[in-house]
Enzyme design. Structure first.
Site, PDB file in Angstrom:
ATOM      1  CG  ASP A   1      -1.823  -1.227   1.305  1.00 15.58           C
ATOM      2  OD1 ASP A   1      -1.949  -1.958   0.308  1.00 15.58           O
ATOM      3  OD2 ASP A   1      -2.372  -1.463   2.392  1.00 15.58           O
TER       4      ASP A   1
ATOM      5  CE  LYS B   1      -3.439  -4.673   1.647  1.00  9.62           C
ATOM      6  NZ  LYS B   1      -4.050  -3.798   2.628  1.00  9.62           N
TER       7      LYS B   1
ATOM      8  CB  CYS C   1      -1.897  -2.792   5.606  1.00 12.86           C
ATOM      9  SG  CYS C   1      -3.599  -2.159   5.505  1.00 12.86           S
TER      10      CYS C   1
END
Length: 183
Positions: free
Chosen positions: A13, A76, A112
């Site tokens: 990310d 995601k 994450c």
């Protein structure tokens, strides 16, 4: 120690809005770009996640430009990428080829990156969290995330250590190319 033939690079990310929101987001992206370039040079497979790109933007362009043609990118919405079937399938494919080490970094360290790394450890991988290729919005959360990752069994490293562990020797045929990434 890290080994080229055992490794997978996982980039979590590093997206436009997350980079801007994180105090060290730009530096994190630059450090991850070094790892991505090294992965290309050393033929280490790379997996990239993007958390809800419609809202957070895509992977930062300067990082995306370093990806090899066969880099696997998946969207995601879960915090752990291991809750995303496409990610799990790719990880399992690579595990079946003997890959057992994960080099991981990204944004946010305490969410994450932490949850993905913890789940990868549960799957039996050796996980190496590259702390200078990770960021969070808050320094306290970043530090807590790294501390928890160590408690969960991850090894915390940095870009230069990871690169030189992979090379093993100055006689490695790609030594000068890799060394140039950190000069």
């Amino acid at each position: 120690m890290l080994n080229i033939e055992d490794s997978i690079l996982v980039i979590i990310d590093i997206q436009e809005r997350l980079v801007l929101a994180s105090k060290y987001g730009t530096e994190t992206a630059q450090n991850m770009a070094k790892l991505s370039k090294a992965a290309n040079i050393l033929s280490i497979p790379t997996i990239v996640t993007e958390q809800y790109p419609q809202g957070l933007g895509n992977t930062l362009l300067q990082l995306k430009e370093t990806f090899a043609q066969n880099t696997f990118v998946t969207e995601k919405t879960s915090f752990s990428a291991m809750l995303t079937p496409e990610f799990v399938q790719k990880i399992q494919e690579l595990k079946a080829t003997g890959k057992k080490q994960i080099i991981i970094g990204g944004i946010e360290t305490h969410i994450c990156v932490l949850q993905t790394a913890a789940d990868l450890i549960k799957e039996g991988f050796e996980v190496y969290v590259v702390k200078d290729a990770c960021a969070s919005r808050n320094k306290s959360e970043y530090k807590t995330g790294l501390s928890l990752l160590q408690q969960y069994g991850a090894k915390v490293t940095c870009v230069e250590i990871a690169l030189f562990e992979l090379l093993k020797t100055a006689r490695h045929p790609n030594f000068k190319e890799i060394q140039a990434l950190i000069k």
